[in-house]
Design an enzyme around this catalytic site. Structure first.
Site, PDB file in Angstrom:
ATOM      1  N   SER A 119       0.822  -1.205   0.000  1.00 17.80           N
ATOM      2  CA  SER A 119       0.000   0.000   0.000  1.00 17.80           C
ATOM      3  C   SER A 119       0.864   1.267   0.000  1.00 17.80           C
ATOM      4  O   SER A 119       1.817   1.358  -0.773  1.00 17.80           O
ATOM      5  CB  SER A 119      -0.988  -0.062   1.174  1.00 17.80           C
ATOM      6  OG  SER A 119      -2.006   0.865   0.956  1.00 17.80           O
ATOM      7  N   ASP A 147      -9.728  -5.595  -4.576  1.00 17.86           N
ATOM      8  CA  ASP A 147      -9.327  -4.552  -3.632  1.00 17.86           C
ATOM      9  C   ASP A 147     -10.372  -3.445  -3.609  1.00 17.86           C
ATOM     10  O   ASP A 147     -10.618  -2.794  -4.620  1.00 17.86           O
ATOM     11  CB  ASP A 147      -7.958  -4.002  -4.091  1.00 17.86           C
ATOM     12  CG  ASP A 147      -7.268  -3.178  -3.032  1.00 17.86           C
ATOM     13  OD1 ASP A 147      -7.949  -2.421  -2.334  1.00 17.86           O
ATOM     14  OD2 ASP A 147      -6.035  -3.286  -2.931  1.00 17.86           O
ATOM     15  N   HIS A 205      -7.448  -5.765  -0.258  1.00 21.98           N
ATOM     16  CA  HIS A 205      -6.277  -4.883  -0.153  1.00 21.98           C
ATOM     17  C   HIS A 205      -5.144  -5.530   0.657  1.00 21.98           C
ATOM     18  O   HIS A 205      -3.984  -5.207   0.458  1.00 21.98           O
ATOM     19  CB  HIS A 205      -6.711  -3.552   0.485  1.00 21.98           C
ATOM     20  CG  HIS A 205      -5.652  -2.505   0.424  1.00 21.98           C
ATOM     21  ND1 HIS A 205      -5.082  -2.084  -0.761  1.00 21.98           N
ATOM     22  CD2 HIS A 205      -5.040  -1.786   1.401  1.00 21.98           C
ATOM     23  CE1 HIS A 205      -4.175  -1.157  -0.513  1.00 21.98           C
ATOM     24  NE2 HIS A 205      -4.120  -0.960   0.796  1.00 21.98           N
TER      25      HIS A 205
HETATM   26  C1  LIG Z   1      -5.164  11.483   3.055  1.00 21.98           C
HETATM   27  C2  LIG Z   1      -3.973  11.719   3.870  1.00 21.98           C
HETATM   28  C3  LIG Z   1      -2.683  11.020   3.515  1.00 21.98           C
HETATM   29  C4  LIG Z   1      -2.810   9.550   3.205  1.00 21.98           C
HETATM   30  C5  LIG Z   1      -3.246   8.628   4.123  1.00 21.98           C
HETATM   31  C6  LIG Z   1      -3.440   7.264   3.845  1.00 21.98           C
HETATM   32  N1  LIG Z   1      -3.145   6.682   2.635  1.00 21.98           N
HETATM   33  C7  LIG Z   1      -3.483   5.384   2.724  1.00 21.98           C
HETATM   34  C8  LIG Z   1      -3.994   5.117   3.977  1.00 21.98           C
HETATM   35  C9  LIG Z   1      -3.970   6.276   4.715  1.00 21.98           C
HETATM   36  C10 LIG Z   1      -4.363   6.457   6.131  1.00 21.98           C
HETATM   37  C11 LIG Z   1      -4.368   3.756   4.058  1.00 21.98           C
HETATM   38  O1  LIG Z   1      -4.848   3.160   4.984  1.00 21.98           O
HETATM   39  C12 LIG Z   1      -3.964   3.117   2.751  1.00 21.98           C
HETATM   40  C13 LIG Z   1      -2.942   2.089   3.157  1.00 21.98           C
HETATM   41  O2  LIG Z   1      -1.759   2.336   3.283  1.00 21.98           O
HETATM   42  O3  LIG Z   1      -3.522   0.898   3.514  1.00 21.98           O
HETATM   43  C14 LIG Z   1      -2.766  -0.049   4.229  1.00 21.98           C
HETATM   44  C15 LIG Z   1      -3.479   4.280   1.914  1.00 21.98           C
HETATM   45  C16 LIG Z   1      -3.168   4.360   0.561  1.00 21.98           C
HETATM   46  N2  LIG Z   1      -2.623   5.454  -0.002  1.00 21.98           N
HETATM   47  C17 LIG Z   1      -2.337   5.239  -1.298  1.00 21.98           C
HETATM   48  C18 LIG Z   1      -1.817   6.161  -2.208  1.00 21.98           C
HETATM   49  C19 LIG Z   1      -1.526   7.533  -1.931  1.00 21.98           C
HETATM   50  N3  LIG Z   1      -1.708   8.176  -0.735  1.00 21.98           N
HETATM   51  C20 LIG Z   1      -1.356   9.519  -0.863  1.00 21.98           C
HETATM   52  C21 LIG Z   1      -1.431  10.522   0.104  1.00 21.98           C
HETATM   53  C22 LIG Z   1      -1.955  10.423   1.364  1.00 21.98           C
HETATM   54  N4  LIG Z   1      -2.406   9.296   1.957  1.00 21.98           N
HETATM   55  C23 LIG Z   1      -2.092  11.612   2.265  1.00 21.98           C
HETATM   56  C24 LIG Z   1      -0.792  12.284   2.568  1.00 21.98           C
HETATM   57  C25 LIG Z   1      -0.909   9.726  -2.185  1.00 21.98           C
HETATM   58  C26 LIG Z   1      -0.402  11.002  -2.701  1.00 21.98           C
HETATM   59  C27 LIG Z   1       0.644  11.065  -3.669  1.00 21.98           C
HETATM   60  O4  LIG Z   1      -0.782  12.036  -2.321  1.00 21.98           O
HETATM   61  C28 LIG Z   1      -1.047   8.503  -2.857  1.00 21.98           C
HETATM   62  C29 LIG Z   1      -0.769   8.246  -4.284  1.00 21.98           C
HETATM   63  C30 LIG Z   1      -2.669   3.841  -1.702  1.00 21.98           C
HETATM   64  C31 LIG Z   1      -1.428   3.040  -1.993  1.00 21.98           C
HETATM   65  C32 LIG Z   1      -3.410   3.291  -0.475  1.00 21.98           C
HETATM   66  C33 LIG Z   1      -4.861   3.101  -0.791  1.00 21.98           C
HETATM   67  C34 LIG Z   1      -5.587   4.426  -0.791  1.00 21.98           C
HETATM   68  C35 LIG Z   1      -6.900   4.487  -1.542  1.00 21.98           C
HETATM   69  O5  LIG Z   1      -6.973   4.059  -2.697  1.00 21.98           O
HETATM   70  O6  LIG Z   1      -7.843   5.033  -0.989  1.00 21.98           O
END
Ligand SMILES: CC[C@H]1c2cc3[nH]c4c(c3C)C(=O)[C@H](C(=O)OC)c4c3nc(cc4[nH]c(cc(n2)[C@@H]1C)c(C(C)=O)c4C)[C@@H](C)[C@@H]3CCC(=O)O
Length: 262
Positions: free
Chosen positions: A88, A211, A239
């Site tokens: 993730s 997922d 996921h």
């Molecule tokens: C929104 C705030 C912050 C963020 C938080 C966040 N991102 C994921 C989680 C959380 C709390 C998850 O629980 C999930 C995960 O790791 O599951 C085990 C998350 C994902 N984040 C992804 C991509 C992604 N996240 C961010 C940015 C943020 N995430 C904020 C800073 C970005 C960018 C570049 O800004 C990106 C590309 C995925 C790999 C997973 C799934 C998320 C989803 O599809 O909703």
């Protein structure tokens, strides 16, 4: 976790990196068979995760969050062939570590992960479920007038978004062990300068087809944008492949490393 073969003969060493709110504990179903099969396998708790006791609300910087992995990688001896595996948003940590420790890493494996490409422009995260529904709970550790300091998925959404195909026992385990993630530190995940040497390290993507959180179509786009050397699809995985399909995931990890030239 895991045993060491000793001596200076090459050892394949899997290092597992968790995603947001999870911890080294989530890899237990992979570490067990890998060690039994003669590999070394270690899972890390990033800062504020698992049994790392730092409060996530005090972690503002991506390097601080990743520090436990960097310390671990710097201590691993050169005869260990490191296979760095990220889940993730842990894919961002894997890409950062790949750039910092390029010479030590033999292969990187992204599972349902953000495959952050060094030097690429900011990924388009408009497809993230994050923000789509009110599934997150935020903590404002510096006061309500300041940006949030941590983020946590509300309990009632976890079965659907994280674990829809996983055994209920693992959902129960997770409910005891998940911890809020440092939201400001995570903001650093897409900021990596170009790194042509890191581009040469064999890269594997493992897609999770059932997922509900990281949409399979979005995973396809990552793969198209930065094609890996190997691609695997876990047809029945939610996921959290480490819970829903550990046996197939184990088989794919073995197949992936069988292509390594050691
Ligand atoms: C929104 C705030 C912050 C963020 C938080 C966040 N991102 C994921 C989680 C959380 C709390 C998850 O629980 C999930 C995960 O790791 O599951 C085990 C998350 C994902 N984040 C992804 C991509 C992604 N996240 C961010 C940015 C943020 N995430 C904020 C800073 C970005 C960018 C570049 O800004 C990106 C590309 C995925 C790999 C997973 C799934 C998320 C989803 O599809 O909703």
């Amino acid at each position: 976790m895991g045993g060491d073969g000793g001596g200076d003969a090459p050892i394949i060493h899997f290092v597992f990196v968790h995603g947001a709110c999870h911890g080294g504990w989530c890899w237990y179903k992979l570490i067990t068979p890998l060690v039994a099969a003669g590999f070394k396998a270690t899972s890390v708790d990033l800062t504020g995760a698992g049994i790392n006791l730092t409060d996530s609300n005090t972690v503002f910087d991506f390097d601080h969050y990743n520090q436990p992995l960097f310390s671990l990688l710097s201590e691993i001896p050169p005869h260990h062939k490191i296979i760095l595996v990220g889940h993730s948003i842990g894919g961002g940590t894997v890409s950062e570590a790949l750039c910092k420790f390029t010479d030590k890493i033999s292969m990187v494996i992204y599972i349902a992960a953000e495959m952050v490409q060094p030097g690429s422009t900011s990924p388009n995260n408009s497809n993230m479920t994050v923000g789509e529904e009110d599934i997150w709970e935020f903590t404002y550790g510096e006061g309500a007038d300041k940006p949030p300091t941590s983020i946590f998925m509300k309990e009632e959404f976890r079965r659907h978004y994280y674990y829809s195909q996983s055994p209920l026992e693992d959902v129960t385990l997770a409910s005891k062990l998940l911890r809020p993630a440092p939201v400001r530190a995570l903001n650093g995940i897409d900021k990596l300068p170009p790194n042509p040497e890191a581009d040469k390290v064999p890269r594997v993507y493992i897609k999770t087809a059932k997922d509900n959180l990281f949409h399979p179509m979005y995973q396809d786009r990552l793969v198209e944008k930065w094609p890996p050397s190997q691609l695997y699809i876990l047809e029945d995985s939610d996921h959290s492949a480490f819970f829903s399909v550990p046996t197939t995931l184990f088989a794919y990890l073995l197949r992936a490393v069988s292509f390594l030239q050691i």
